[in-house]
Structures are given as structure tokens and as C-alpha cells.
Design an enzyme around this catalytic site. Sequence first.
Site, PDB file in Angstrom:
ATOM      1  N   ASP A  51      51.003  71.162  27.560  1.00 40.54           N
ATOM      2  CA  ASP A  51      51.984  70.634  26.607  1.00 40.54           C
ATOM      3  C   ASP A  51      51.985  71.469  25.322  1.00 40.54           C
ATOM      4  O   ASP A  51      52.770  71.224  24.410  1.00 40.54           O
ATOM      5  CB  ASP A  51      51.768  69.141  26.333  1.00 40.54           C
ATOM      6  CG  ASP A  51      50.393  68.822  25.778  1.00 40.54           C
ATOM      7  OD1 ASP A  51      49.558  69.749  25.635  1.00 40.54           O
ATOM      8  OD2 ASP A  51      50.144  67.636  25.479  1.00 40.54           O
ATOM      9  N   SER A  52      51.128  72.514  25.285  1.00 42.29           N
ATOM     10  CA  SER A  52      51.216  73.516  24.223  1.00 42.29           C
ATOM     11  C   SER A  52      52.565  74.236  24.302  1.00 42.29           C
ATOM     12  O   SER A  52      52.934  74.956  23.367  1.00 42.29           O
ATOM     13  CB  SER A  52      50.064  74.524  24.328  1.00 42.29           C
ATOM     14  OG  SER A  52      49.940  75.013  25.643  1.00 42.29           O
ATOM     15  N   ASP A  90      50.297  69.213  32.316  1.00 44.25           N
ATOM     16  CA  ASP A  90      49.930  68.186  31.342  1.00 44.25           C
ATOM     17  C   ASP A  90      50.895  67.012  31.394  1.00 44.25           C
ATOM     18  O   ASP A  90      52.123  67.208  31.384  1.00 44.25           O
ATOM     19  CB  ASP A  90      49.996  68.771  29.918  1.00 44.25           C
ATOM     20  CG  ASP A  90      48.654  69.255  29.430  1.00 44.25           C
ATOM     21  OD1 ASP A  90      47.614  68.753  29.904  1.00 44.25           O
ATOM     22  OD2 ASP A  90      48.636  70.133  28.544  1.00 44.25           O
ATOM     23  N   LYS A 120      47.070  66.836  34.315  1.00 47.66           N
ATOM     24  CA  LYS A 120      45.970  66.730  33.343  1.00 47.66           C
ATOM     25  C   LYS A 120      46.370  65.697  32.302  1.00 47.66           C
ATOM     26  O   LYS A 120      47.545  65.601  31.931  1.00 47.66           O
ATOM     27  CB  LYS A 120      45.709  68.089  32.680  1.00 47.66           C
ATOM     28  CG  LYS A 120      44.675  68.037  31.547  1.00 47.66           C
ATOM     29  CD  LYS A 120      44.170  69.416  31.153  1.00 47.66           C
ATOM     30  CE  LYS A 120      44.974  70.123  30.100  1.00 47.66           C
ATOM     31  NZ  LYS A 120      45.185  69.415  28.830  1.00 47.66           N
ATOM     32  N   GLU A 122      44.754  63.597  28.552  1.00 47.07           N
ATOM     33  CA  GLU A 122      43.746  63.635  27.496  1.00 47.07           C
ATOM     34  C   GLU A 122      43.119  62.262  27.294  1.00 47.07           C
ATOM     35  O   GLU A 122      43.815  61.248  27.322  1.00 47.07           O
ATOM     36  CB  GLU A 122      44.399  64.080  26.171  1.00 47.07           C
ATOM     37  CG  GLU A 122      44.953  65.491  26.228  1.00 47.07           C
ATOM     38  CD  GLU A 122      45.577  65.940  24.905  1.00 47.07           C
ATOM     39  OE1 GLU A 122      45.482  65.196  23.895  1.00 47.07           O
ATOM     40  OE2 GLU A 122      46.154  67.036  24.885  1.00 47.07           O
ATOM     41  N   GLU A 189      37.505  70.848  24.869  1.00 52.47           N
ATOM     42  CA  GLU A 189      38.132  71.690  23.841  1.00 52.47           C
ATOM     43  C   GLU A 189      37.406  71.573  22.510  1.00 52.47           C
ATOM     44  O   GLU A 189      37.171  70.473  22.003  1.00 52.47           O
ATOM     45  CB  GLU A 189      39.611  71.280  23.681  1.00 52.47           C
ATOM     46  CG  GLU A 189      40.343  72.123  22.636  1.00 52.47           C
ATOM     47  CD  GLU A 189      41.860  72.026  22.716  1.00 52.47           C
ATOM     48  OE1 GLU A 189      42.385  71.407  23.668  1.00 52.47           O
ATOM     49  OE2 GLU A 189      42.530  72.574  21.818  1.00 52.47           O
TER      50      GLU A 189
HETATM   51  O1  KIV Z   1      48.256  72.315  26.368  1.00 52.11           O
HETATM   52  C1  KIV Z   1      47.381  73.194  26.527  1.00 52.11           C
HETATM   53  O2  KIV Z   1      47.652  74.408  26.482  1.00 52.11           O
HETATM   54  C2  KIV Z   1      46.018  72.753  26.754  1.00 52.11           C
HETATM   55  C3  KIV Z   1      44.945  73.793  26.708  1.00 52.11           C
HETATM   56  C4  KIV Z   1      44.679  74.197  25.314  1.00 52.11           C
HETATM   57  C5  KIV Z   1      43.723  73.341  27.397  1.00 52.11           C
HETATM   58  O3  KIV Z   1      45.766  71.610  26.950  1.00 52.11           O
END
Ligand code: KIV
Length: 271
Positions: A51-52, A90, A120, A122, A189
Amino acid sequence: MAPQKNVKRVTTHVLQEMKQRGVRISMLTAYDYSMARLVDGAGTDVILVGDSASNVMAGHETTLPITLDQMIYHAGSVVRGVERALVVVDLPFGTYQGNSKGALNSAIRIMKESGAHAVKLEGGREVIGSVERILTAGIPVMGHLGLTPQSIYKFGTYVVRAQEEAEARRLREDAKLLEEAGCFALVLEKIPAVLAGEVARSVQIPVIGIGAGSEVDGQVLVLHDMLGINTEFNPRFLRRYADLHEVITSAVTRYIADVRARSFPNEQEQY
Ligand code: KIV
């Protein structure tokens, strides 16, 4: 049935074996077809549609605004460019917290509409219900502890997490809970390297670090950061493997100059 390519795919089982054999796992983000082809072709084991994307693709300050539809769009583009890597996506903010049925629906949409291989999410104990519910549909889940960017407004800062014993203890417990719930791997992280190593040794599943030192089972970086496309983001843990900011700026500057000078296109570049 789609034609089988002659490539041994990375599966959650392969990652488990890599941990057992002490072979480090490489993971990078990708958000589009072209980059995914390059990252996969180079041999990366896991591609994270993070989600980055909210930051590096859409220019938002945080990861919170990206939507499930947008993540599915990015994930589908990545999946079409990948032959070997495991593609993990994510679950974006607001699509799994506090509602396990909603979490399951979000994960099913990602798997069905993008063709990705895992999701994934969090958090620790507070999302165990969602992890368990998603797993009932046979969808592999990767956990993410430590500095979890979707909680940035709770943390108030991007400093290293779990430096105090109380938070470190909670993180150790959460890692165990996620493993027991059935996660196939964990991302840690921005936590102290000693703590990350301890967690990696205490669980059987692979632990992938970002800013978590070298004593974990693999590493992940945001592609745009390690390629030097973003120059504003300079955390200590980031190693830059290229300076694409310079490469791209120089190429575009030369192109503009050629257009202005009427030297592009030349005789051979036209019909
Ligand atoms: O969203 C992302 O890129 C991440 C990584 C930093 C692990 O969760």
C-alpha cells in the site's frame, strides 16, 4: 487451463523451506506490469504490491487513502508481469480492521480480481479474528508488526518501534499469535535488530525485515526507494542500488534539448 510456463514458482512452502535451509528471502515492492517483469525476471522471491503505492504511485503523504479497487488494479498489473515470484498484496487501511467478515470479502476480491497469491495485513492481536477468517477461505496471510504505517496517526512519528520493553514484549507475543493463527510469514518493520533476530528465531515461519537488521530470514525494500527514484526519503536502513533519479532526469533533459534543437527525430527515425 492457462499454459504452464517452464518456471518453478515460489510458493509459501518454498519460503518455509528457504527458512529451514537458512537461505535468505528477497522481497521487493512493485505496483505495475513493467516493473514487476523486471523485478521478477531478476529473480526476486516475493513481490509485494504494497500500500506504499499510496505514497510512491499516487503521491499521498500516508498509506491510508489508497482504496481496495486501486490495490486490485495495481495487483492485477503486477500479476500479469510475474512468472516466478510469490505475489503478496496489502489489504488497504479500513478493509480488514474490526470486521473479520469484511476482511474476508476484501481478501477474496483481491485474490479473485487480481490473481495474486496471498495478502498482507498490519497488526497483531487486534486483527487475529480477521487473519483466521481469511484463512478459512484458503488465502495465505502475511503479518506485519513493528512500525505499521497504517497506524501512523496513533504513533505520531516514524521513529523505531519497540525500543521499550513493554512494546517489545507485546511484539514478541503478537508474532507468536500470528504464527499460531496460521500466517505463512511476517514482516517486521523498523525495530531493533536484536529484537527482530530474537523473533525470527522464536517462530517457525519466515520473518522478513525492513529496518530490522540482518538476523531475520529475508529483507524487503520499497522498489522506488532502493532504485533511487525517490530522493527525499533517506532512512538509515535504506541502501540505494541505483540513482534512477539522475538517470531519468538526464535522459529527459537530453530529449527536451533534442526536440528543441530539432535533432530528434532524425532521417532514420521517421517514415
Ligand atoms: O507497503 C509496503 O511497501 C510495505 C513494506 C514497506 C513492507 O508494507
